[in-house]
Write a protein that holds these residues in place. Structure first.
Motif, PDB file in Angstrom:
ATOM      1  N   SER A  88       0.823  -1.206   0.000  1.00  0.00           N
ATOM      2  CA  SER A  88       0.000   0.000   0.000  1.00  0.00           C
ATOM      3  C   SER A  88       0.858   1.257   0.000  1.00  0.00           C
ATOM      4  CB  SER A  88      -0.920  -0.009   1.216  1.00  0.00           C
ATOM      5  OG  SER A  88      -1.759  -1.128   1.174  1.00  0.00           O
ATOM      6  N   PHE A  89       1.975   1.200   0.707  1.00  0.00           N
ATOM      7  CA  PHE A  89       2.815   2.404   0.805  1.00  0.00           C
ATOM      8  C   PHE A  89       3.638   2.613  -0.459  1.00  0.00           C
ATOM      9  CE2 PHE A  89       4.459   5.688   3.492  1.00  0.00           C
ATOM     10  CZ  PHE A  89       5.743   5.914   2.986  1.00  0.00           C
ATOM     11  N   SER A 466      -1.437  27.739   6.560  1.00  0.00           N
ATOM     12  CA  SER A 466      -2.892  27.894   6.645  1.00  0.00           C
ATOM     13  C   SER A 466      -3.420  28.324   5.283  1.00  0.00           C
ATOM     14  CB  SER A 466      -3.262  28.934   7.706  1.00  0.00           C
ATOM     15  OG  SER A 466      -4.657  29.175   7.692  1.00  0.00           O
ATOM     16  N   ARG A 467      -4.371  27.559   4.744  1.00  0.00           N
ATOM     17  CA  ARG A 467      -5.006  27.957   3.487  1.00  0.00           C
ATOM     18  C   ARG A 467      -5.920  29.160   3.746  1.00  0.00           C
ATOM     19  NH1 ARG A 467      -3.817  23.069   0.686  1.00  0.00           N
ATOM     20  NH2 ARG A 467      -4.114  21.234   2.011  1.00  0.00           N
ATOM     21  N   LYS A 468      -6.447  29.698   2.671  1.00  0.00           N
ATOM     22  CA  LYS A 468      -7.291  30.880   2.809  1.00  0.00           C
ATOM     23  C   LYS A 468      -8.546  30.578   3.616  1.00  0.00           C
ATOM     24  CE  LYS A 468      -9.431  34.621   0.123  1.00  0.00           C
ATOM     25  NZ  LYS A 468      -9.697  35.166  -1.208  1.00  0.00           N
ATOM     26  N   ASP A 469      -9.067  29.325   3.503  1.00  0.00           N
ATOM     27  CA  ASP A 469     -10.275  28.962   4.244  1.00  0.00           C
ATOM     28  C   ASP A 469      -9.973  28.541   5.678  1.00  0.00           C
ATOM     29  OD1 ASP A 469      -9.023  26.567   3.859  1.00  0.00           O
ATOM     30  OD2 ASP A 469     -10.631  25.640   2.680  1.00  0.00           O
ATOM     31  N   GLY A 470      -8.713  28.654   6.107  1.00  0.00           N
ATOM     32  CA  GLY A 470      -8.340  28.330   7.476  1.00  0.00           C
ATOM     33  C   GLY A 470      -7.846  26.921   7.673  1.00  0.00           C
ATOM     34  N   GLU A 471      -7.946  26.074   6.678  1.00  0.00           N
ATOM     35  CA  GLU A 471      -7.475  24.691   6.808  1.00  0.00           C
ATOM     36  C   GLU A 471      -5.952  24.663   6.910  1.00  0.00           C
ATOM     37  OE1 GLU A 471      -7.477  20.462   4.334  1.00  0.00           O
ATOM     38  OE2 GLU A 471      -8.483  22.229   3.532  1.00  0.00           O
ATOM     39  N   ILE A 472      -5.459  23.829   7.832  1.00  0.00           N
ATOM     40  CA  ILE A 472      -4.009  23.710   8.044  1.00  0.00           C
ATOM     41  C   ILE A 472      -3.460  22.597   7.157  1.00  0.00           C
ATOM     42  CG2 ILE A 472      -2.206  23.251   9.741  1.00  0.00           C
ATOM     43  CD1 ILE A 472      -3.647  25.889  10.114  1.00  0.00           C
ATOM     44  N   TYR A 473      -2.313  22.848   6.545  1.00  0.00           N
ATOM     45  CA  TYR A 473      -1.628  21.805   5.780  1.00  0.00           C
ATOM     46  C   TYR A 473      -0.137  21.907   6.014  1.00  0.00           C
ATOM     47  CZ  TYR A 473      -0.175  25.250   2.242  1.00  0.00           C
ATOM     48  OH  TYR A 473       0.402  26.303   1.591  1.00  0.00           O
ATOM     49  N   TRP A 474       0.568  20.793   5.757  1.00  0.00           N
ATOM     50  CA  TRP A 474       2.011  20.720   5.956  1.00  0.00           C
ATOM     51  C   TRP A 474       2.720  20.798   4.610  1.00  0.00           C
ATOM     52  CZ3 TRP A 474       4.524  20.673  10.601  1.00  0.00           C
ATOM     53  CH2 TRP A 474       3.739  20.453  11.736  1.00  0.00           C
ATOM     54  N   SER A 505       0.908  16.971   3.484  1.00  0.00           N
ATOM     55  CA  SER A 505      -0.082  16.797   4.560  1.00  0.00           C
ATOM     56  C   SER A 505      -0.446  15.336   4.737  1.00  0.00           C
ATOM     57  CB  SER A 505      -1.339  17.621   4.241  1.00  0.00           C
ATOM     58  OG  SER A 505      -1.030  18.988   4.144  1.00  0.00           O
ATOM     59  N   ALA A 506      -0.640  14.607   3.609  1.00  0.00           N
ATOM     60  CA  ALA A 506      -1.024  13.197   3.712  1.00  0.00           C
ATOM     61  C   ALA A 506       0.073  12.392   4.399  1.00  0.00           C
ATOM     62  CB  ALA A 506      -1.317  12.638   2.319  1.00  0.00           C
ATOM     63  N   VAL A 507       1.323  12.668   4.052  1.00  0.00           N
ATOM     64  CA  VAL A 507       2.434  11.950   4.674  1.00  0.00           C
ATOM     65  C   VAL A 507       2.510  12.261   6.165  1.00  0.00           C
ATOM     66  CG1 VAL A 507       4.936  11.657   4.680  1.00  0.00           C
ATOM     67  CG2 VAL A 507       3.718  11.894   2.516  1.00  0.00           C
ATOM     68  N   MET A 508       2.327  13.533   6.539  1.00  0.00           N
ATOM     69  CA  MET A 508       2.388  13.905   7.951  1.00  0.00           C
ATOM     70  C   MET A 508       1.256  13.274   8.747  1.00  0.00           C
ATOM     71  SD  MET A 508       5.081  15.789   8.309  1.00  0.00           S
ATOM     72  CE  MET A 508       4.831  16.648   9.869  1.00  0.00           C
ATOM     73  N   ARG A 509       0.037  13.252   8.127  1.00  0.00           N
ATOM     74  CA  ARG A 509      -1.080  12.593   8.821  1.00  0.00           C
ATOM     75  C   ARG A 509      -0.801  11.117   9.005  1.00  0.00           C
ATOM     76  NH1 ARG A 509      -4.238  16.091   5.527  1.00  0.00           N
ATOM     77  NH2 ARG A 509      -4.491  14.423   3.996  1.00  0.00           N
TER      78      ARG A 509
END
Length: 948
Positions: A88-89, A466-474, A505-509
């Motif tokens: 899977s990885f 932080s995206r414009k809508d406030g969502e946090i991403y790495w 972000s996906a990798v950090m999650r």
């Protein structure tokens, strides 16, 4: 005349010659100038193309090797990793980077584990074996015996690489050097060139190996890394496919402006790839070509192996030299026209010379302007093409800002930036870099980028945006300086900085989830053994530094097995999650709550002494756990037993503290459950004694070490003996007489209580029947039933079989039950008691008043006798509370038409009180202690009665 004509002719010839020479000279000058401009433009274009190709190739190769590091990180996050997790990885990595041919994992396997490993693998791959062969699995045969093997355990994609499974690479000279180097350094290391026959055409390739170390092992020195290695991950590359894919993805194979040659292998001297510049049917002859630049040669290191890239310029084409050729043709034509005019209009020589000069100058200027326009257009087209190809279509967000501190104003953002952040370009351009996406400058890793910008060098860091809508991403952010034109002093200043952001972000999650699962219990979310050990060692260090003690509390739920056995494991899991929540509520934020497994929990209570705070927490836990818990339509009441070990008094290691807390918990269970017990040094001896007692108890029945004693039961009205209670005794040949309190509970836990109980029932019934036949009347014998006996399915059959075997009438057998035994499952208990009553036996509730019987249920139980516990009888003559309880029990029993037996009657005032309040029967030391068979027979022969 002839002289004049000759002079005129000479004059014309001289004029024509001078005109021709001047025209040719000017034409040659213009042609050479145009050629120089074209050559310089071609050289700059070639240098740019060469740098683009070299940079694209180096970046692609390093990115491919970087993915092996990403895969290797998976093995550091998860231990162990399953084949499905590996697939899977690695699947998205292979899809995202098609230049990677395959990923594999090679396991280090000792010879002692070879047979078991091959057997396990054949469950999925029937023909599997540990084999040796070529580096690519060709000509494989069973591997000879070695002390250890380096076996390919996982490989993706499996299609086309299945023959590699089981291949032992430990003796491969092509890989051993790279393997040892990677283990010493801990970094990915490439092998020398290999022939990969599993792909059509026996293609040349290489592997990159990265070591996998055992979790928790020290890795500071090469020797430590060698000892800690448990395997390696590997990436396989076909060189032709690898380089073609990288250049193709960068759209550099269609361009014919330059050729490229790649060298690798020993000292980077082996030609492994070649792509020539495109040929043309309109190539110019060699004398008309301008130099397009010298071939460039770039050397770099890829995973420990030297590589070289040579880029050669293409041959000059017609389209590349149109300007200079036009200048040449124009110059020649102008010269011919000038000569014609001079020849025909010699009288107007001055006019012709002026016109020729003007036109020549105009032509020269036009040619120069044309050359400048061509060079500018080519430069603009190249810049636009590079911007469109690399920046505009990039999947990563790219920001270009000025190098003017401190604002670093943003001058450009690409479409990927708008897509990732949600900020349109017009809202980002012109703003300072620090405020581009919120207050990102406060992050600890931001100093890495600040230092890179301040020192005008490359740098990278992982940051939270932080995206414009406030969502946090790495994002993994890279910064690099861009140099401008050289100044008057020869220095080349930094004009801009380029920032590239890669959304991870996906990798950090995924990493965060892996890290959480590795240190937390999946069911309850509490800390698991690994996290408990880490925190315990940390708290021990703090306690050693501060001098404050640390409490380690081992918690075990009482009666949890009953929930699993009755309602199933789903209900048990629900109960465990509820208990976990209650423990978190009852403790503080600085405390640690962990689950070891089953119904076992461990608490760390730091910075506590022997005073009230720790005691208060333990008491709060007891009260919180004891609150009723609703499971479906059933309401359960739990309790827990706790053992406490204190650091440093009770142990200096994490293992010793948990072990001693566990021992203390068992002591708490032995002393009645539902409370806590501190560890004491003698508990170790008690534990060993318990283990020895368990071993002896397993053989006590077969070695005939048990016997029964009988305590008379007398009617208070007549004073005569009406029956007796059978009591189990264990006389060990070495240990002597062992108290029932020491082994009855142990037999219950070990499951031995059922065969022991069957023996007691059979022996008591046979002895009672023998005394009846001897003429001692219809004596009644009372036998205690354990909880396990009461719940066994064949209880009714076992009792009936004993009565039939011994010949004892069912009415002469009284089975004693405890309150807790019948209140666990009232409906089931009522059904069992009903079946026993149908058989004709008598039923009694033993130790009445010490449990938690509900009077609403008690009136429906088919019982005959209530036995008052001796704890109430002891103080009835001088305790009003105990006297009131005994009176209430007698009154309750008589109202329910039940008989009452008082246990533990030892004094005459106690007997007088019981008679005065209507108690029916008694047993106790006042009349007789429990007696063996001979002594009890003597008592029967005496016919002694209770004094009035």
């Amino acid at each position: 005349m002839q002289k004049i004509l000759r002079r005129v002719r000479i004059s014309v010839s001289v004029s024509v010659l001078i005109t021709m020479l001047a025209g040719l000279a000017i034409t040659a000058l213009c042609y050479v100038s145009a050629r120089q401009i074209e050559a310089e433009s071609a050289r700059l274009l070639f240098q740019h193309d060469a740098s683009v190709r070299t940079a694209a190739l180096m970046s692609g190769l390093n990115n491919a090797v970087e993915q092996l590091k990403v895969l290797n990180q998976l093995f550091r996050s998860i231990d162990p990793i399953s084949r499905e997790q590996f697939r899977s990885f690695s699947a998205p990595l292979l899809q995202r980077y098609p230049e990677i041919q395959a990923f594999s994992y090679r396991r280090v396997l000792d010879h002692a584990d070879r047979a078991g490993y091959e057997h396990a693998m054949r469950q999925a791959y029937p023909a599997f074996m540990i084999a040796q062969g070529d580096d690519d699995g060709a000509n494989s045969q069973p591997a000879p015996q070695r002390d250890s093997y380096n076996v390919i355990d996982y490989v993706e994609p499996l299609q086309g690489n299945a023959q590699l499974l089981g291949l032992d690479t430990s003796n491969s000279p092509g890989q051993q050097v790279a393997r040892l180097a990677s283990r010493d350094s801990g970094l990915p290391t490439a092998t020398e060139l290999l022939t990969l026959t599993q792909y059509p055409g026996r293609q040349t390739g290489f592997l990159v190996l990265a070591p996998v170390y055992r979790a928790g092992m020290p890795l500071d020195t090469p020797e430590q890394r060698q000892r800690a290695v448990i395997g390696e991950t590997a990436a396989t590359f076909r060189i032709t496919h690898l380089i073609t894919t990288i250049l193709g993805n960068a759209s550099l194979l269609d361009s014919g402006s330059a050729g490229i040659e790649v060298f690798a292998g020993a000292q980077g001297k082996t030609l492994v790839y070649r792509h020539d510049a495109a040929a043309s049917n309109r190539a110019l002859p060699a004398w008309m070509e301008a130099a397009h630049g010298q071939p460039t040669l770039t050397s770099f290191n890829l995973a420990g192996q030297p590589w070289r890239v040579r880029v050669t310029p293409a041959r000059a084409l017609w389209n590349d030299h149109q300007g200079s050729l036009y200048v040449l043709l124009g110059g020649l034509l102008s010269t011919m026209l000038a000569v014609a005019y001079v020849y025909q209009l010699v009288s107007r020589n001055s006019v012709i010379e002026r016109i020729t000069g003007e036109r020549t100058a105009a032509l020269k200027f036009a040619n120069l302007r044309l050359s400048e326009d061509i060079a500018a257009r080519m430069q603009n087209e190249q810049s636009l093409r590079l911007r469109e190809r690399i920046i505009e279509v990039s999947a990563n967000a790219i920001v270009i800002c000025s190098a003017e501190a401190p604002a670093y104003l943003v001058e450009y953002v690409n479409p990927a930036f708008e897509r990732i952040t949600g900020y349109p370009a017009h809202e980002a351009v012109g703003k300072p870099l620090a405020g581009l996406q919120g207050n990102i400058m406060d992050q600890p890793n931001m100093n890495l980028l600040q230092a890179a910008i301040r020192e005008e060098r490359e740098g990278k860091a992982i940051l939270r945006y932080s995206r414009k809508d406030g969502e946090i991403y790495w994002s993994e952010t890279f910064v690099a300086p861009v140099r401008g034109q050289a100044g008057d002093d020869g220095t080349v200043p930094i004009s801009h900085f380029v920032l590239a952001q890669y959304d991870i972000s996906a990798v950090m999650r995924f990493e965060a989830e892996l890290a959480f699962q590795a240190r937390h219990d999946i069911l309850t979310g509490l800390a698991n053994r690994r996290l408990l050990r880490e925190r315990l060692e940390h708290e021990m260090a703090v306690a050693q530094r501060t001098g404050l003690p640390l409490w380690v509390v081992f918690i075990d739920l009482d009666r949890f097995k009953f929930v699993n056995d009755t309602l199933g494991h789903d209900a048990g899991d629900t109960l465990l999650k509820g208990v976990a929540e209650r423990l978190l509520v009852a403790t503080r934020e600085v405390d640690t709550v962990a689950r070891l497994g089953g119904d076992e929990f461990v608490l760390l209570l730091p910075q506590h002494g022997n005073g009230d705070p720790g005691m208060a927490i333990l008491q709060r836990i007891l009260e919180t756990v004891a609150q009723p818990m609703q499971l479906g339509e059933y309401e359960f009441f739990l309790s827990c037993s706790m053992g406490v070990a204190v650091y440093p008094d009770d142990g200096s290691s994490a293992e010793m503290l948990i072990k001693h807390a566990d021992i203390a918990m068992y002591r708490a269970k032995e002393q009645g459950r539902g409370h806590w017990q501190f560890y004491a040094s003698n508990m170790n001896a008690d534990t060993l004694e318990r283990l020895s007692l368990e071993s002896e108890l397993r053989h006590a029945l077969e070695r005939d070490q048990f016997h029964l004693e009988y305590q008379p039961q007398l009617d208070l009205a007549s004073g005569r003996m009406v029956g007796m209670e059978a009591l189990l005794r264990w006389h060990h040949p070495q240990l002597g007489l062992i108290s029932p309190a020491s082994f009855i509970g142990l037999a219950e836990e070990m499951g031995l209580i059922i065969p022991i109980g069957d023996w007691v029932l059979r022996t008591a019934c046979a002895q009672t029947r023998a005394w009846q036949l001897a003429g001692h009347g219809q004596l009644r014998v009372a036998v205690n039933l354990s909880a396990r006996q009461f719940k066994q399915r064949n209880l009714l059959h076992a009792v009936a079989a004993v009565l039939m075997e011994t010949g004892l009438d069912a009415s002469c057998l009284e089975l004693e039950l405890t309150e807790s035994m019948v209140m666990h499952d009232v409906e089931q208990a009522t059904a069992i008691m009903g079946n026993l009553k149908a058989l004709g036996v008598q039923l009694s509730i033993d130790d009445f008043g010490t449990g938690y019987s509900s009077l609403a249920y008690l009136r429906h139980f088919p019982i005959d006798v209530l036995k008052i516990d001796k704890s109430f009888v002891n103080d009835i003559t001088h305790s009003n509370d105990d006297a009131a309880i005994v009176c209430a029990i007698i009154s309750l029993a008589h109202n329910l038409r039940l008989k009452v037996i008082a246990e533990g009657v030892e004094t005459a005032p106690q007997l007088e009180f019981l008679r005065a309040h209507g108690c029916d029967q008694m047993q106790g030391y006042l009349f007789s202690r429990p007696l063996g068979v001979p002594a009890f027979e003597a008592l029967l022969h005496q016919g002694r009665i209770l004094a009035a």
